[in-house]
Write a protein that holds these residues in place. Structure first.
Motif, PDB file in Angstrom:
ATOM      1  N   GLY A   1      46.978  34.294  48.377  1.00 44.99           N
ATOM      2  CA  GLY A   1      46.154  33.594  47.176  1.00 44.99           C
ATOM      3  C   GLY A   1      44.797  34.079  47.163  1.00 44.99           C
ATOM      4  N   ARG A   2      44.186  35.076  48.148  1.00 41.82           N
ATOM      5  CA  ARG A   2      42.799  35.448  48.382  1.00 41.82           C
ATOM      6  C   ARG A   2      42.734  36.136  47.308  1.00 41.82           C
ATOM      7  N   GLU A   3      41.423  35.964  46.847  1.00 42.92           N
ATOM      8  CA  GLU A   3      41.193  37.032  45.670  1.00 42.92           C
ATOM      9  C   GLU A   3      40.390  38.094  46.165  1.00 42.92           C
ATOM     10  N   LEU A   4      40.885  39.320  45.415  1.00 39.70           N
ATOM     11  CA  LEU A   4      40.537  40.470  45.921  1.00 39.70           C
ATOM     12  C   LEU A   4      39.807  41.228  44.781  1.00 39.70           C
ATOM     13  N   PHE A   5      38.858  42.149  45.083  1.00 33.15           N
ATOM     14  CA  PHE A   5      38.272  42.843  43.845  1.00 33.15           C
ATOM     15  C   PHE A   5      37.960  44.306  44.272  1.00 33.15           C
TER      16      PHE A   5
ATOM     17  N   VAL B   1      34.630  52.633  34.183  1.00 36.30           N
ATOM     18  CA  VAL B   1      33.712  52.802  35.242  1.00 36.30           C
ATOM     19  C   VAL B   1      32.525  51.739  35.226  1.00 36.30           C
ATOM     20  N   GLY B   2      32.323  50.981  36.499  1.00 39.96           N
ATOM     21  CA  GLY B   2      31.370  50.165  36.486  1.00 39.96           C
ATOM     22  C   GLY B   2      31.627  48.837  36.455  1.00 39.96           C
ATOM     23  N   GLN B   3      33.087  48.620  36.015  1.00 39.88           N
ATOM     24  CA  GLN B   3      33.724  47.082  36.098  1.00 39.88           C
ATOM     25  C   GLN B   3      34.426  46.994  37.245  1.00 39.88           C
ATOM     26  N   ALA B   4      34.339  45.729  37.515  1.00 40.00           N
ATOM     27  CA  ALA B   4      35.146  45.318  38.822  1.00 40.00           C
ATOM     28  C   ALA B   4      36.519  44.750  38.212  1.00 40.00           C
ATOM     29  N   VAL B   5      37.544  44.740  38.936  1.00 43.02           N
ATOM     30  CA  VAL B   5      38.706  44.050  38.668  1.00 43.02           C
ATOM     31  C   VAL B   5      39.193  43.355  39.753  1.00 43.02           C
ATOM     32  N   CYS B   6      39.779  42.043  39.361  1.00 38.96           N
ATOM     33  CA  CYS B   6      40.410  41.071  40.552  1.00 38.96           C
ATOM     34  C   CYS B   6      41.740  40.752  40.353  1.00 38.96           C
ATOM     35  N   TRP B   7      42.223  40.572  41.405  1.00 45.13           N
ATOM     36  CA  TRP B   7      43.829  40.232  41.712  1.00 45.13           C
ATOM     37  C   TRP B   7      43.855  39.358  42.756  1.00 45.13           C
ATOM     38  N   ASN B   8      44.965  38.737  42.927  1.00 42.48           N
ATOM     39  CA  ASN B   8      45.133  37.738  43.963  1.00 42.48           C
ATOM     40  C   ASN B   8      46.088  38.495  44.819  1.00 42.48           C
ATOM     41  N   GLY B   9      45.515  38.470  46.217  1.00 46.64           N
ATOM     42  CA  GLY B   9      46.282  39.108  47.132  1.00 46.64           C
ATOM     43  C   GLY B   9      47.219  38.210  48.131  1.00 46.64           C
ATOM     44  N   ARG B  10      47.571  38.566  49.175  1.00 49.25           N
ATOM     45  CA  ARG B  10      48.673  37.933  49.896  1.00 49.25           C
ATOM     46  C   ARG B  10      47.648  36.480  50.121  1.00 49.25           C
TER      47      ARG B  10
END
Length: 140
Positions: A120-124, A109-118
């Motif tokens: 190559g856009r970084e999402l979080f 809880v409170g953390q942001a997680v990031c990944w690459n979407g279609r």
């Protein structure tokens, strides 16, 4: 709109022994068919701190958890992190093999997680709340 976020450290995630064993096996089984997905999940498992399920803190995302996440736009979504056979986007049941699912495992809880979407856009998303499954991880 940019929200303040605490990015999950890249060093370690916390995961139960049962989830670690099952997810590692799942990733290894996928190496030939979906190498990028498998390698991403194996990378997460390699940096995991493995603990007994009873010792897992309440606010950590694990398999079967219902998670409230806040997106970049401020919208809140309720999802459940599940194994691939249980995934159902219409029911907000997100597979651990999706980029978002892999990013969420072990987050607090409170953390942001990031990944690459279609493209190559970084999402979080930011983890707002975690409801832990009462009976432990779900089985497919």
């Amino acid at each position: 709109m940019q929200h303040a976020k605490e990015l999950r450290p890249n060093s370690h995630i916390l995961i139960s022994e049962a989830d670690h064993d099952r997810l590692t096996g799942l990733a290894r089984a996928l190496l030939d068919r979906a190498p990028e997905t498998a390698e991403e999940l194996l990378s997460e498992m390699d940096r995991a701190v493995v603990t007994n399920a009873a010792a897992m803190p309440a606010g950590v995302v694990r398999m079967g958890s219902t998670v409230m996440v806040r997106g970049e736009s401020g919208d809140i979504q309720r999802i459940m992190l599940v194994y691939p056979g249980e995934a159902d986007i219409a029911e907000n049941r997100i597979s651990v093999l999706t980029p978002m699912g892999t990013a969420l495992i072990g987050a607090s809880v409170g953390q942001a997680v990031c990944w690459n979407g279609r493209g190559g856009r970084e999402l979080f998303v930011t983890v707002e709340a975690v409801d832990t499954p009462a009976s432990g991880p779900q089985r497919a």
